[in-house]
Design an enzyme around this catalytic site. Sequence first.
Site, PDB file in Angstrom:
ATOM      1  N   ASN A   1      -4.056 -65.778  48.644  1.00  0.00           N
ATOM      2  CA  ASN A   1      -2.754 -65.379  48.103  1.00  0.00           C
ATOM      3  C   ASN A   1      -2.734 -63.857  48.082  1.00  0.00           C
ATOM      4  O   ASN A   1      -3.398 -63.240  47.254  1.00  0.00           O
ATOM      5  CB  ASN A   1      -2.593 -65.948  46.680  1.00  0.00           C
ATOM      6  CG  ASN A   1      -1.342 -65.420  46.000  1.00  0.00           C
ATOM      7  OD1 ASN A   1      -0.413 -64.935  46.656  1.00  0.00           O
ATOM      8  ND2 ASN A   1      -1.309 -65.503  44.679  1.00  0.00           N
TER       9      ASN A   1
ATOM     10  N   LYS B   1      -0.349 -61.922  47.321  1.00  0.00           N
ATOM     11  CA  LYS B   1       0.545 -61.353  46.295  1.00  0.00           C
ATOM     12  C   LYS B   1       1.398 -60.238  46.938  1.00  0.00           C
ATOM     13  O   LYS B   1       1.801 -60.382  48.070  1.00  0.00           O
ATOM     14  CB  LYS B   1      -0.259 -60.856  45.103  1.00  0.00           C
ATOM     15  CG  LYS B   1      -1.316 -61.858  44.631  1.00  0.00           C
ATOM     16  CD  LYS B   1      -1.936 -61.495  43.325  1.00  0.00           C
ATOM     17  CE  LYS B   1      -3.097 -62.436  43.049  1.00  0.00           C
ATOM     18  NZ  LYS B   1      -3.497 -62.477  41.668  1.00  0.00           N
TER      19      LYS B   1
ATOM     20  N   HIS C   1       2.980 -70.193  40.744  1.00  0.00           N
ATOM     21  CA  HIS C   1       1.849 -69.308  40.440  1.00  0.00           C
ATOM     22  C   HIS C   1       2.042 -68.703  39.052  1.00  0.00           C
ATOM     23  O   HIS C   1       3.153 -68.411  38.633  1.00  0.00           O
ATOM     24  CB  HIS C   1       1.756 -68.203  41.496  1.00  0.00           C
ATOM     25  CG  HIS C   1       0.473 -67.435  41.402  1.00  0.00           C
ATOM     26  ND1 HIS C   1       0.290 -66.420  40.492  1.00  0.00           N
ATOM     27  CD2 HIS C   1      -0.703 -67.566  42.073  1.00  0.00           C
ATOM     28  CE1 HIS C   1      -0.940 -65.949  40.620  1.00  0.00           C
ATOM     29  NE2 HIS C   1      -1.559 -66.626  41.579  1.00  0.00           N
TER      30      HIS C   1
ATOM     31  N   GLU D   1       1.601 -65.860  37.911  1.00  0.00           N
ATOM     32  CA  GLU D   1       2.300 -64.559  37.857  1.00  0.00           C
ATOM     33  C   GLU D   1       3.812 -64.761  37.934  1.00  0.00           C
ATOM     34  O   GLU D   1       4.580 -63.996  37.358  1.00  0.00           O
ATOM     35  CB  GLU D   1       1.792 -63.641  38.976  1.00  0.00           C
ATOM     36  CG  GLU D   1       0.397 -63.118  38.653  1.00  0.00           C
ATOM     37  CD  GLU D   1      -0.464 -62.796  39.856  1.00  0.00           C
ATOM     38  OE1 GLU D   1       0.075 -62.654  40.971  1.00  0.00           O
ATOM     39  OE2 GLU D   1      -1.701 -62.700  39.676  1.00  0.00           O
TER      40      GLU D   1
ATOM     41  N   GLU E   1      -5.553 -73.056  38.369  1.00  0.00           N
ATOM     42  CA  GLU E   1      -5.898 -71.647  38.201  1.00  0.00           C
ATOM     43  C   GLU E   1      -5.823 -71.270  36.722  1.00  0.00           C
ATOM     44  O   GLU E   1      -4.738 -70.996  36.201  1.00  0.00           O
ATOM     45  CB  GLU E   1      -4.905 -70.769  38.969  1.00  0.00           C
ATOM     46  CG  GLU E   1      -4.893 -71.010  40.452  1.00  0.00           C
ATOM     47  CD  GLU E   1      -4.405 -69.777  41.194  1.00  0.00           C
ATOM     48  OE1 GLU E   1      -5.188 -69.245  41.978  1.00  0.00           O
ATOM     49  OE2 GLU E   1      -3.267 -69.346  40.964  1.00  0.00           O
TER      50      GLU E   1
ATOM     51  N   GLY F   1      -7.671 -62.620  38.629  1.00  0.00           N
ATOM     52  CA  GLY F   1      -7.716 -61.163  38.745  1.00  0.00           C
ATOM     53  C   GLY F   1      -8.553 -60.485  37.674  1.00  0.00           C
ATOM     54  O   GLY F   1      -8.481 -59.262  37.503  1.00  0.00           O
TER      55      GLY F   1
ATOM     56  N   SER G   1     -10.641 -65.518  40.375  1.00  0.00           N
ATOM     57  CA  SER G   1     -11.812 -64.660  40.619  1.00  0.00           C
ATOM     58  C   SER G   1     -12.855 -65.319  41.518  1.00  0.00           C
ATOM     59  O   SER G   1     -14.061 -65.117  41.341  1.00  0.00           O
ATOM     60  CB  SER G   1     -12.432 -64.208  39.291  1.00  0.00           C
ATOM     61  OG  SER G   1     -11.518 -63.398  38.578  1.00  0.00           O
TER      62      SER G   1
HETATM   63  C1  PEP Z   1      -4.563 -65.844  42.668  1.00  0.00           C
HETATM   64  O1  PEP Z   1      -3.864 -64.909  42.992  1.00  0.00           O
HETATM   65  O2  PEP Z   1      -4.106 -66.972  42.717  1.00  0.00           O
HETATM   66  C2  PEP Z   1      -5.937 -65.575  42.234  1.00  0.00           C
HETATM   67  C3  PEP Z   1      -6.696 -66.591  41.906  1.00  0.00           C
HETATM   68  O3  PEP Z   1      -6.346 -64.270  42.215  1.00  0.00           O
HETATM   69  P1  PEP Z   1      -7.879 -63.743  42.084  1.00  0.00           P
HETATM   70  O4  PEP Z   1      -8.680 -64.499  43.102  1.00  0.00           O
HETATM   71  O5  PEP Z   1      -7.800 -62.288  42.373  1.00  0.00           O
HETATM   72  O6  PEP Z   1      -8.323 -64.050  40.694  1.00  0.00           O
END
Ligand code: PEP
Length: 254
Positions: free
Chosen positions: A11, A13, A97, A99, A171, A177, A217
Amino acid sequence: MRTKSILLAGNWKMNHGPADTAKFLEAIEVKEKPNAKMRLYVPYLSLQAALESVENRLLPIEIGAQNVHFEKSGAFTGEISAPMLKEVGITQALIGHSERRQYFNETNDTVLKRTVFALSQGMEVLLCIGETLAERQANRTEAVLEEQLVQILAQPDCLSAFGTKLHIAYEPVWAIGTGVVATPEQAEAAHAFIRGLLAKKLPSDQVNATRILYGGSVSPSNFAELLKCPNIDGGLVGGASLKLDSWTQLWGLL
Ligand code: PEP
C-alpha cells in the site's frame, strides 16, 4: 489443512507519483512463484504509469487502487468510481483502510456501500479491518472486528464474494506505521477469530479460500514468522513496500 494462496500486497498510500512509480517498476526484478501473488495499491494518479510498466515488462504484479466510491458517477468531488478505474484497466481496490477511517470519516456504513458497489462492478476488494490501541487495551479487539464485519456478513453479495472477489486485511491500527508489529500469537488469534466469523456464515471451502492478510509494520525481519501462522495468508505492507530492496526481500521470503 488449508492450502495457502499467499498475497504480498503493498500500500503506497500518498507516495510515488507517476515518475517514481515508473522508476520503481522499471527497476524491479520479480520471479514468479507458484503459490504467491504480488500486488501494489498505488495512488490514483500513478495507476496508468504502473500498468504501463507492468505490461511493458510483463511483470507478474497486479495493480490496484487505494479506494473506490459507491456510486457510478455524480456530484462527489474528489472521488473516483469503479467504472473509471475499470476504464483504465484497474479491477483491484483496497477499501476501509484505517487511515481512511481515521482521517476521512470512513465508517462501517460507507465501507459496506463501497464494497457492495465495487463487487457489483466486478472488482476485487481487499477489505481492511482492525482495532485501535485503546480498543485492544480495553479487551475489545474481537468485539471491534465483529462490528466491522457484521454488516458485510449480512450482505448476500458480499457473502457470495468471499474467497474469490472479497478478501480481508487485518491491520491493528496501533501497528500501522509505528514499527510495533503484532506478535505472531496476537496476529494469529485475530486471524483465527475472523475466520471463525466467516465460518458461521459460509461453507468451509469459501472460508478456506478467503485470504486474511496481516498488516502493520511488516518488514523483512518479521514477515517469515508471521507467515508461519496457519491463518495468515500474506501481508499488506506500507513502509516496506516503498523501497525496492525491502519489497523484493519480502517477496524473496515467500
Ligand atoms: C498499511 O499501510 O496498511 C500498513 C500496514 O503500513 P505499515 O506497513 O507501514 O505499517
